[in-house]
Design an enzyme around this catalytic site. Structure first.
Site, PDB file in Angstrom:
ATOM      1  N   SER A 151     -10.579  -0.474   2.522  1.00  0.00           N
ATOM      2  CA  SER A 151     -10.407  -0.722   3.841  1.00  0.00           C
ATOM      3  C   SER A 151     -10.019   0.520   4.239  1.00  0.00           C
ATOM      4  CB  SER A 151      -8.772  -1.736   3.841  1.00  0.00           C
ATOM      5  OG  SER A 151      -9.585  -2.851   3.489  1.00  0.00           O
ATOM      6  N   ARG A 175       0.883  -1.368   0.015  1.00  0.00           N
ATOM      7  CA  ARG A 175       0.177   0.225  -0.260  1.00  0.00           C
ATOM      8  C   ARG A 175       0.724   1.794   0.169  1.00  0.00           C
ATOM      9  NH1 ARG A 175      -5.308  -1.698   0.512  1.00  0.00           N
ATOM     10  NH2 ARG A 175      -4.650  -3.916  -0.464  1.00  0.00           N
ATOM     11  N   GLU A 229      -5.163   4.065   5.969  1.00  0.00           N
ATOM     12  CA  GLU A 229      -4.854   3.358   4.798  1.00  0.00           C
ATOM     13  C   GLU A 229      -5.883   5.261   3.879  1.00  0.00           C
ATOM     14  OE1 GLU A 229      -4.049   1.810   2.284  1.00  0.00           O
ATOM     15  OE2 GLU A 229      -5.393   0.974   0.735  1.00  0.00           O
TER      16      GLU A 229
HETATM   17  N1  EPU Z   1     -11.857 -11.059  10.084  1.00  0.00           N
HETATM   18  C1  EPU Z   1     -11.840 -11.032  11.467  1.00  0.00           C
HETATM   19  N2  EPU Z   1     -13.380 -10.242  11.537  1.00  0.00           N
HETATM   20  C2  EPU Z   1     -14.173  -9.950   9.926  1.00  0.00           C
HETATM   21  C3  EPU Z   1     -13.406 -10.003   8.919  1.00  0.00           C
HETATM   22  C4  EPU Z   1     -11.977 -10.277   8.834  1.00  0.00           C
HETATM   23  O1  EPU Z   1     -11.936 -10.744  12.208  1.00  0.00           O
HETATM   24  O2  EPU Z   1     -15.517  -9.184  10.401  1.00  0.00           O
HETATM   25  C5  EPU Z   1      -9.956 -11.216   9.702  1.00  0.00           C
HETATM   26  C6  EPU Z   1      -9.779 -12.773   9.434  1.00  0.00           C
HETATM   27  O3  EPU Z   1      -8.841 -13.359  10.023  1.00  0.00           O
HETATM   28  C7  EPU Z   1      -9.728 -12.590   8.370  1.00  0.00           C
HETATM   29  C8  EPU Z   1      -8.443 -11.080   8.180  1.00  0.00           C
HETATM   30  O4  EPU Z   1      -9.049 -10.075   9.106  1.00  0.00           O
HETATM   31  O5  EPU Z   1      -8.790 -13.689   8.093  1.00  0.00           O
HETATM   32  C9  EPU Z   1      -7.986 -11.280   6.999  1.00  0.00           C
HETATM   33  O6  EPU Z   1      -9.327 -10.450   5.597  1.00  0.00           O
HETATM   34  P1  EPU Z   1      -9.524 -10.608   4.240  1.00  0.00           P
HETATM   35  O7  EPU Z   1      -8.418 -11.226   4.016  1.00  0.00           O
HETATM   36  O8  EPU Z   1     -11.288 -10.266   4.601  1.00  0.00           O
HETATM   37  O9  EPU Z   1      -9.239  -8.520   4.086  1.00  0.00           O
HETATM   38  P2  EPU Z   1      -7.987  -7.519   4.684  1.00  0.00           P
HETATM   39  O10 EPU Z   1      -6.521  -7.816   5.487  1.00  0.00           O
HETATM   40  O11 EPU Z   1      -9.239  -7.492   5.649  1.00  0.00           O
HETATM   41  C10 EPU Z   1      -7.079  -6.678   2.851  1.00  0.00           C
HETATM   42  C11 EPU Z   1      -7.359  -5.916   2.013  1.00  0.00           C
HETATM   43  C12 EPU Z   1      -8.114  -5.586   1.191  1.00  0.00           C
HETATM   44  C13 EPU Z   1      -7.975  -6.744   0.709  1.00  0.00           C
HETATM   45  C14 EPU Z   1      -8.574  -7.968   1.352  1.00  0.00           C
HETATM   46  C15 EPU Z   1      -8.011  -9.119  -0.126  1.00  0.00           C
HETATM   47  C16 EPU Z   1      -6.223  -3.894   2.976  1.00  0.00           C
HETATM   48  C17 EPU Z   1      -5.617  -2.832   4.199  1.00  0.00           C
HETATM   49  N3  EPU Z   1      -6.791  -4.702   3.081  1.00  0.00           N
HETATM   50  O12 EPU Z   1      -7.951  -6.758   3.982  1.00  0.00           O
HETATM   51  O13 EPU Z   1      -7.981  -4.301   0.278  1.00  0.00           O
HETATM   52  O14 EPU Z   1      -9.488  -6.398  -0.639  1.00  0.00           O
HETATM   53  O15 EPU Z   1      -6.849  -7.713   2.363  1.00  0.00           O
HETATM   54  O16 EPU Z   1      -6.775  -8.797  -0.356  1.00  0.00           O
HETATM   55  O17 EPU Z   1      -4.786  -4.380   3.463  1.00  0.00           O
HETATM   56  C18 EPU Z   1      -9.435  -2.241   0.285  1.00  0.00           C
HETATM   57  O18 EPU Z   1      -8.004  -1.672   0.427  1.00  0.00           O
HETATM   58  O19 EPU Z   1      -9.802  -1.103   0.382  1.00  0.00           O
HETATM   59  C19 EPU Z   1      -8.895  -3.599   0.167  1.00  0.00           C
HETATM   60  C20 EPU Z   1     -10.756  -3.778   1.042  1.00  0.00           C
END
Ligand code: EPU
Length: 343
Positions: free
Chosen positions: A237, A159, A339
């Site tokens: 995010s 990012r 972010e």
């Molecule tokens: N999780 C929870 N509770 C929830 C949802 C998620 O505990 O309600 C935890 C779970 O452990 C899950 C983890 O968060 O495994 C990761 O969740 P997810 O895979 O949905 O992804 P993220 O790390 O929250 C990042 C990016 C997203 C991108 C996804 C998929 C950042 C800041 N965000 O989210 O980007 O779509 O991975 O690659 O790195 C964006 O930037 O707008 C965005 C949506």
């Protein structure tokens, strides 16, 4: 060139903040951009706006908002594609998939435009824009010179890029050249992507998959998890996933054990560095679905803040952000970083 004074920006930022700018310019060519940057009658500062999908306007903008009105995509051969900064990112992903070009399919359905993809190094499902970029064409603000910056000089990281801080205000991106693959290069190893591909198509054999197939799966996953910006204002995010050292990770684990919060999800980045999902930290602080004024924490993905009432003010979103940061810091000792860019 399109130009407007005191323009309402509520339809130009996905958070739907009701703010305006002193002056708005949509340029239709590099020459027009150069002319605007050199013209002293335009109120300063200049701010380049793409799809307005990764920012929070905190007040009316006192200067000139610049938007790229150029929207062409050209195939340069051998997997190389040039796209104007104003091309809608998902249209670019769809175009590449339709030509059988591999690379952007995991980044499907991310709101925003091509120019911003190179600034923010957008990423999802195991892929980042910076890995696909060959060079970034810009106009330099001070000199109006056209410069083409190789990706290797852009400082791409999670990012992050030099455009976001070191070069802030210096370059206005006008187009991006991507180096994509004509041979299958599916990236299926993030989260449940492989399972979802197998479930939908009955195979994960790279030779039987197409970029359009992966694009379909990623689009479905995003639609199931993230708010539709046309229906509910948000900027995706709101926080970055924090990188922590082993001592901090241990402290988070101890806290989780003490409070019965379950296993702490973490990913090794390298050396003494681990990524802990901000969504998990926020979730365990009890924020899911919580509201503050017109702003709220999205129920399905607590990393996303939303304009729940449709009329949330920037101050309400900022207050919510500050309360979340304070509670995550107090409980887990982790300082979340934004972010989303505040303008
Ligand atoms: N999780 C929870 N509770 C929830 C949802 C998620 O505990 O309600 C935890 C779970 O452990 C899950 C983890 O968060 O495994 C990761 O969740 P997810 O895979 O949905 O992804 P993220 O790390 O929250 C990042 C990016 C997203 C991108 C996804 C998929 C950042 C800041 N965000 O989210 O980007 O779509 O991975 O690659 O790195 C964006 O930037 O707008 C965005 C949506």
């Amino acid at each position: 060139m399109k130009m407007d004074w005191n323009k309402d920006l509520s339809g130009m930022n996905t958070f739907r903040m009701r703010v305006s700018c002193r002056c708005f310019v949509e340029y239709g060519s590099v020459e027009e951009l150069k002319a605007v940057l050199a013209d002293r009658s335009f109120p300063r500062p200049f701010f380049p706006l793409g799809g307005g999908s990764n920012l929070l306007f905190t007040k009316d903008y006192p200067g000139t908002i610049l938007h790229c009105g150029m929207e062409s995509i050209d195939y340069l051969g051998s997997g190389r594609v040039y796209a104007d900064a104003g091309v809608v990112w998902d249209d670019f992903c769809a175009w590449c998939a339709s030509k059988g070009l591999w690379g952007p399919e995991n980044l499907s359905y991310i709101p925003g435009e091509v120019g911003a993809s190179a600034v923010q190094n957008i990423g999802a499902y195991g892929r980042e824009a910076g890995e696909l970029i060959e060079s970034v064409a810009c106009v330099e603000a001070g000199t109006s010179n056209v410069v083409v910056i190789p990706a290797g000089e852009c400082g791409y990281a999670y990012r992050d890029s030099r455009f976001k801080h070191y070069w802030k205000g210096r370059y206005f991106v006008t187009g991006v050249t991507f180096r994509l693959s004509e041979v299958p290069k599916p990236e299926l190893d993030y989260g449940h992507v492989r399972e979802a591909v197998k479930e939908k198509y009955g195979t994960d054999d790279p030779d039987l998959l197409t970029p359009a197939m992966i694009r379909g799966v990623v689009t479905d996953i995003r639609k199931g998890k993230l708010p539709e910006v046309s229906e509910l204002g948000s900027a995706g995010s709101f926080f970055r996933n924090p990188y922590v050292d082993v001592k901090t990770l241990e402290a988070i684990r101890n806290k989780a054990q003490e409070e019965g919060l379950g296993i702490v999800p973490s990913f090794t980045i390298g050396g003494d560095c681990f990524k802990v999902p901000a969504a998990w930290l926020i979730d365990k602080c009890g924020w899911k679905g919580k509201e503050l004024g017109g702003a709220a924490v999205f129920e399905k993905q607590p990393l996303v803040l939303v304009n729940k009432s449709g009329g949330a003010s920037p101050d309400e979103v900022i207050a919510l952000e500050e309360e979340i940061r304070a509670s995550v810091k107090a409980k887990f000792g982790v300082a979340l970083e934004k972010e989303v860019e505040y303008v």
